[in-house]
Design a protein around this motif. Structure first.
Motif, PDB file in Angstrom:
ATOM      1  N   VAL A 110       0.912  -1.095   0.078  1.00 48.60           N
ATOM      2  CA  VAL A 110      -0.134  -0.123   0.158  1.00 48.60           C
ATOM      3  C   VAL A 110       0.840   1.398  -0.010  1.00 48.60           C
ATOM      4  CG1 VAL A 110      -1.787   1.490   1.211  1.00 48.60           C
ATOM      5  CG2 VAL A 110      -1.776  -1.146   1.145  1.00 48.60           C
TER       6      VAL A 110
ATOM      7  N   ILE B  85       1.902   1.682  -3.638  1.00 45.20           N
ATOM      8  CA  ILE B  85       0.867   2.284  -4.091  1.00 45.20           C
ATOM      9  C   ILE B  85       0.596   4.036  -3.904  1.00 45.20           C
ATOM     10  CG2 ILE B  85      -1.548   2.327  -4.514  1.00 45.20           C
ATOM     11  CD1 ILE B  85      -0.617  -0.245  -5.861  1.00 45.20           C
TER      12      ILE B  85
ATOM     13  N   MET C  48       0.919   6.985  -6.515  1.00 46.55           N
ATOM     14  CA  MET C  48      -0.195   7.790  -6.598  1.00 46.55           C
ATOM     15  C   MET C  48       0.315   9.314  -6.964  1.00 46.55           C
ATOM     16  SD  MET C  48      -3.316   6.594  -4.563  1.00 46.55           S
ATOM     17  CE  MET C  48      -4.552   5.289  -5.068  1.00 46.55           C
TER      18      MET C  48
ATOM     19  N   SER D 209       9.434   3.786  -7.820  1.00 44.82           N
ATOM     20  CA  SER D 209       9.946   2.811  -6.600  1.00 44.82           C
ATOM     21  C   SER D 209      11.421   3.078  -6.155  1.00 44.82           C
ATOM     22  CB  SER D 209       9.750   1.367  -7.246  1.00 44.82           C
ATOM     23  OG  SER D 209       8.632   1.234  -7.782  1.00 44.82           O
TER      24      SER D 209
ATOM     25  N   ASP E 196      -5.759   6.602   4.309  1.00 46.06           N
ATOM     26  CA  ASP E 196      -7.057   7.014   3.505  1.00 46.06           C
ATOM     27  C   ASP E 196      -8.073   8.079   4.367  1.00 46.06           C
ATOM     28  OD1 ASP E 196      -7.005   5.719   0.926  1.00 46.06           O
ATOM     29  OD2 ASP E 196      -7.724   3.758   1.924  1.00 46.06           O
TER      30      ASP E 196
ATOM     31  N   THR F   5     -10.719  10.703  -6.824  1.00 42.68           N
ATOM     32  CA  THR F   5     -10.658   9.142  -6.899  1.00 42.68           C
ATOM     33  C   THR F   5     -10.842   8.825  -5.326  1.00 42.68           C
ATOM     34  OG1 THR F   5      -8.420   9.263  -6.659  1.00 42.68           O
ATOM     35  CG2 THR F   5      -9.219   8.572  -8.751  1.00 42.68           C
TER      36      THR F   5
ATOM     37  N   ASP G  50     -11.551   0.891   0.059  1.00 42.20           N
ATOM     38  CA  ASP G  50     -10.574   1.990   0.300  1.00 42.20           C
ATOM     39  C   ASP G  50      -9.185   1.291  -0.529  1.00 42.20           C
ATOM     40  OD1 ASP G  50      -9.572   0.157   2.098  1.00 42.20           O
ATOM     41  OD2 ASP G  50      -9.628   1.460   3.608  1.00 42.20           O
ATOM     42  N   THR G  51      -8.059   2.210  -0.298  1.00 41.65           N
ATOM     43  CA  THR G  51      -6.910   1.812  -1.072  1.00 41.65           C
ATOM     44  C   THR G  51      -6.328   0.502  -0.507  1.00 41.65           C
ATOM     45  OG1 THR G  51      -6.488   4.095  -0.502  1.00 41.65           O
ATOM     46  CG2 THR G  51      -4.654   2.845  -1.873  1.00 41.65           C
ATOM     47  N   PHE G  52      -6.583   0.180   0.672  1.00 38.30           N
ATOM     48  CA  PHE G  52      -6.093  -1.143   1.368  1.00 38.30           C
ATOM     49  C   PHE G  52      -6.929  -2.177   0.362  1.00 38.30           C
ATOM     50  CE2 PHE G  52      -5.158   2.117   4.226  1.00 38.30           C
ATOM     51  CZ  PHE G  52      -3.779   1.733   4.782  1.00 38.30           C
TER      52      PHE G  52
ATOM     53  N   CYS H  98      -5.878  -2.483  -3.084  1.00 34.63           N
ATOM     54  CA  CYS H  98      -4.660  -2.987  -3.102  1.00 34.63           C
ATOM     55  C   CYS H  98      -4.473  -4.563  -3.177  1.00 34.63           C
ATOM     56  CB  CYS H  98      -3.745  -2.628  -1.926  1.00 34.63           C
ATOM     57  SG  CYS H  98      -2.046  -2.607  -2.217  1.00 34.63           S
ATOM     58  N   LEU H  99      -5.595  -5.098  -2.056  1.00 31.40           N
ATOM     59  CA  LEU H  99      -5.686  -6.575  -2.076  1.00 31.40           C
ATOM     60  C   LEU H  99      -6.220  -7.169  -3.310  1.00 31.40           C
ATOM     61  CD1 LEU H  99      -6.884  -6.771   1.606  1.00 31.40           C
ATOM     62  CD2 LEU H  99      -4.667  -7.825   0.563  1.00 31.40           C
TER      63      LEU H  99
ATOM     64  N   GLY I 249     -12.966   4.761 -10.206  1.00 34.32           N
ATOM     65  CA  GLY I 249     -11.780   5.632 -10.006  1.00 34.32           C
ATOM     66  C   GLY I 249     -10.750   5.195  -9.173  1.00 34.32           C
ATOM     67  N   LEU I 250     -10.897   4.744  -8.153  1.00 36.36           N
ATOM     68  CA  LEU I 250      -9.671   4.230  -7.232  1.00 36.36           C
ATOM     69  C   LEU I 250      -9.108   2.945  -7.523  1.00 36.36           C
ATOM     70  CD1 LEU I 250      -8.405   4.273  -4.442  1.00 36.36           C
ATOM     71  CD2 LEU I 250     -10.201   3.000  -3.397  1.00 36.36           C
TER      72      LEU I 250
ATOM     73  N   GLU J 106      -6.973   3.571 -10.747  1.00 37.10           N
ATOM     74  CA  GLU J 106      -5.837   4.318 -10.350  1.00 37.10           C
ATOM     75  C   GLU J 106      -4.730   3.348  -9.637  1.00 37.10           C
ATOM     76  OE1 GLU J 106      -4.895   7.499 -10.651  1.00 37.10           O
ATOM     77  OE2 GLU J 106      -3.284   7.619  -9.458  1.00 37.10           O
ATOM     78  N   VAL J 107      -5.266   2.459  -8.749  1.00 42.14           N
ATOM     79  CA  VAL J 107      -4.436   1.532  -8.028  1.00 42.14           C
ATOM     80  C   VAL J 107      -3.903   0.516  -9.134  1.00 42.14           C
ATOM     81  CG1 VAL J 107      -4.355  -0.532  -6.459  1.00 42.14           C
ATOM     82  CG2 VAL J 107      -5.611   1.581  -5.667  1.00 42.14           C
TER      83      VAL J 107
ATOM     84  N   ARG K  86      -3.334   1.116 -12.162  1.00 41.88           N
ATOM     85  CA  ARG K  86      -2.162   1.746 -13.066  1.00 41.88           C
ATOM     86  C   ARG K  86      -0.946   1.743 -12.250  1.00 41.88           C
ATOM     87  NH1 ARG K  86       0.043   6.863 -13.229  1.00 41.88           N
ATOM     88  NH2 ARG K  86      -1.261   7.304 -11.432  1.00 41.88           N
ATOM     89  N   VAL K  87      -1.011   2.497 -11.238  1.00 34.82           N
ATOM     90  CA  VAL K  87       0.083   2.625 -10.243  1.00 34.82           C
ATOM     91  C   VAL K  87       0.855   1.163 -10.047  1.00 34.82           C
ATOM     92  CG1 VAL K  87       1.267   3.336  -7.904  1.00 34.82           C
ATOM     93  CG2 VAL K  87      -0.527   4.844  -9.220  1.00 34.82           C
ATOM     94  N   GLY K  88      -0.248   0.040  -9.636  1.00 29.63           N
ATOM     95  CA  GLY K  88       0.354  -1.255  -9.380  1.00 29.63           C
ATOM     96  C   GLY K  88       1.305  -1.748 -10.503  1.00 29.63           C
TER      97      GLY K  88
ATOM     98  N   GLU L 224       2.748  -0.162 -12.866  1.00 30.59           N
ATOM     99  CA  GLU L 224       4.127   0.730 -13.002  1.00 30.59           C
ATOM    100  C   GLU L 224       5.141   0.557 -11.966  1.00 30.59           C
ATOM    101  OE1 GLU L 224       2.912   4.899 -13.144  1.00 30.59           O
ATOM    102  OE2 GLU L 224       1.807   4.490 -15.272  1.00 30.59           O
ATOM    103  N   ALA L 225       4.580   0.114 -10.637  1.00 26.73           N
ATOM    104  CA  ALA L 225       5.345  -0.101  -9.624  1.00 26.73           C
ATOM    105  C   ALA L 225       6.486  -1.288  -9.848  1.00 26.73           C
ATOM    106  CB  ALA L 225       4.804  -0.078  -8.269  1.00 26.73           C
TER     107      ALA L 225
END
Lengths: 260, 373
Positions: free
Chosen positions: A122, A125, A129, A134, A161, A192, B56-58, B61-62, B87-88, B91-92, B94-96, B98-99
């Protein structure tokens, strides 16, 4: 819009020694909006922000957050409120002995019971965002540039959050491009994550670009608040000087062209 | 109903999610997700999300882990995603993508040996830094002596006040007590041999030659050395030292020299006062505990000690001051960006200067024994 404001400040008086900084100030912040607070340097913007988040003691008045009055709330309630907001300090205030990722993980470690793997995931992430790659997540605050510090601090403010984020001059010290990116970032995140944003700023571009409402703090009071059109229509000399001064003519003109 | 339920349908796996996928539930959700990922290996996955009430983000992420971990190459299909969560999740996702995963932590089985090696190299480097700092200070001193206008008298006097004058009360107190304690111990143990009066010799010689200067030096290292390190360190952190450089000023000359000079002037003076106070404390104990009148104490003290003893003590003081000053300043300039490093260098500065002061005292003892002083 929810009828009950997320932050409600009534008749707030704050001062130091024999000097009154905020004089019976009242202000509401509604759920889901981005409120920009402007005012002269040293005029009490940061003081207002710090009294709302409870870092400064007030002399009189009432502050409610999430419909809970700070004065009557128990310590536990206050703590639970504090979990629901994030604060971006002007200088970032990253913990200098933790690296960037650990800084973001810190509030999670304190408040949430998560496995190490998920916490790390997280954190990455969140940092992703706000646009930190990284490779940079292992850097220490002293090794980060000004813009990166702000981004990392924002990621930390968002770690749990939160529903509400306080930003103290988020774009100060950034070049216009970076500041623009940061504005866009705040807007994206607001959409978002459904954030409510309370932003102290001097950056006219931010005010035009992202703020739903603007409040102007002069002489210890909010003299005008509302969308940018309302502010531009205000005849108060300080507001006129601020929004229609020499430095701002360009911005205003561009806005005029795009809206008409 | 479980927040995650899976059912095989033909070759594919249907996963139904429900409830709140938020941080407080993450501990329950994570094992479920891990199990589902194992189950879904090599199969197509259909995610039904219509019963998810909040996320939420957590949680996102899961879900991202579920989507990515199950079957490389085969897209996970999600349907019934509530509008406000899109949206969330996007976004997660997309970032996931790229990371980059973090590089695995380096683990060495020779960590112990490695740290010994590093410590050895560091000790060698410390010596070099010490000599460098001594050289820089001497260089700055020579420059200042050639052009006395560059001497900063105000700065020196200010530092003298801080490390000298303001230290006097505590130095007085500590040395007074130490003198009293030595005297008491001397009386108590010498009495058994009927030599109680020789406690005066013990106090006199010990205080003037060793204890006086040593106690004062240790106090100064802890009191002023640490504050030098912390000051210079925080100036380094706030780029004040860099600012001096850019103005064409030499921080060694502006900041370090006045501090070290003040220390070199203050320590002998403090040693003098400290020794007097210790002798006074010793005398008081002799009078109250040993029953020796002050007049006799002074008389005996005159016989027991000579100016040589005093000289031996006081000569060491400026050298100890120099060592403390050099260590404090060079540790201060080594501070890096973090608050932790400021604390670390301050501790190092005090520990190192006390150690060096004691070593130096030992070397002096050998030297004075050699020349018969």
């Amino acid at each position: 819009m929810n009828a009950e404001p997320l932050i409600s400040v009534r008749d707030l008086v704050v001062g130091f020694a024999d000097q009154i900084v905020l004089d019976h100030l009242s202000l509401d912040v509604h759920r889901g909006e981005i409120l920009g607070l402007v005012g002269a340097s040293g005029g009490g913007k940061s003081v207002l922000l710090r009294s709302i988040i409870g870092l400064l003691a007030k002399q009189d008045g009432k502050i409610s957050l999430f419909s809970i009055d700070r004065d009557t709330a128990t310590q536990e309630t206050t703590r639970s409120i504090e979990r629901r907001w994030g604060v971006l300090f002007q200088q970032g205030a990253l913990f200098s002995s933790l690296n960037t990722r650990q800084n973001v993980e810190f509030p999670m470690r304190e408040y949430l019971r998560l496995s190490e793997k998920l916490r790390e995931e997280v954190a990455l992430i969140k940092l992703g965002m706000v646009g930190i790659s990284s490779e940079d997540t292992g850097k220490f605050p002293a090794e980060l540039s000004g813009g990166m510090t702000k981004r990392a601090a924002l990621a930390r403010a968002l770690a749990l959050d939160p529903e509400l984020v306080f930003l103290d001059e988020p774009t100060s010290g950034l070049d216009p491009i970076a500041a623009g990116d940061f504005d866009a970032l705040i807007q994206t995140l607001q959409q978002t994550l459904g954030l409510t944003v309370f932003m102290v700023t001097h950056d006219l571009d931010s005010l035009y670009a992202v703020c739903d409402r603007i409040a102007v703090l002069v002489g210890g009071k909010i003299i005008v608040q509302g969308p940018i059109e309302t502010i531009l229509a205000c005849e108060h000399p300080w507001v006129k000087a601020y929004f229609r001064g020499k430095r701002t003519r360009e911005t205003t003109r561009t806005l005029g062209q795009t809206t008409h | 109903m479980q927040p995650l339920e899976s059912a095989a349908s033909g070759r594919d796996l249907d996963i139904t999610l429900s409830g709140s996928w938020t941080a407080p539930h993450a501990r329950v959700l994570e094992p479920l997700v891990e199990a589902a990922v194992r189950e879904a290996r090599g199969r197509g996955v259909r995610l039904d999300m219509h019963a998810v009430t909040e996320i939420d983000t957590f949680g996102a992420c899961l879900l991202e882990r579920l989507a990515r971990g199950s079957s490389p190459g085969i897209e996970t299909q999600a349907f019934g995603v509530p509008e406000r969560m899109r949206g969330l999740l996007a976004e997660v996702g997309r970032v996931g993508r790229e990371a980059q995963p973090l590089p695995p932590k380096k683990k060495s089985s020779f960590a112990g040996i490695e740290s010994i090696g590093r410590a050895t190299v560091d000790a060698g480097r410390d010596l070099v830094v010490f000599v460098e700092m001594l050289g820089e200070l001497s260089d700055a001193l020579l420059r200042v002596l050639r052009d006395p206008r560059r001497l900063r008298p105000i700065s020196i006097v200010y530092q003298l006040d801080r490390v000298g004058l303001q230290a006097i009360p505590i130095i007085f107190l500590i040395t007074f007590l130490i003198g009293g304690i030595i005297s008491q111990q001397g009386i108590f143990h010498f009495r058994r041999f009927g030599a109680g009066d020789y406690a005066v010799d013990l106090v006199g010689i010990l205080v003037l030659r060793e204890i006086g200067v040593l106690i004062v030096a240790i106090m100064v290292a802890g009191r002023s050395g640490s504050s030098y390190t912390a000051e210079l360190g925080s100036m380094k952190m706030r780029e004040e030292i860099d600012a001096l450089y850019t103005m064409g000023l030499d921080p060694v000359e502006v900041l370090l020299l006045p501090r070290v000079v003040a220390l070199i002037c203050a320590l002998p003076a403090l040693t003098f006062f400290g020794s007097i106070s210790a002798l006074f404390g010793g005398g008081l104990v002799e009078w109250l505990y040993g029953g020796m009148s002050p007049a006799i104490y002074v008389e005996r003290l005159k016989d027991a000690v000579s100016v040589t003893h005093f000289e031996v003590g006081i000569i060491k003081a400026p050298f100890m001051a120099l060592v403390i000053g050099i260590v404090a300043c060079s540790e201060g300039l080594r501070v890096k960006g973090s608050a932790e490093s400021l604390g670390l260098q301050t501790t190092t500065s005090v520990v190192k200067s006390i150690f060096l002061v004691v070593v130096l005292d030992g070397l002096f003892a050998m030297f004075f024994a050699g020349i018969g002083m």
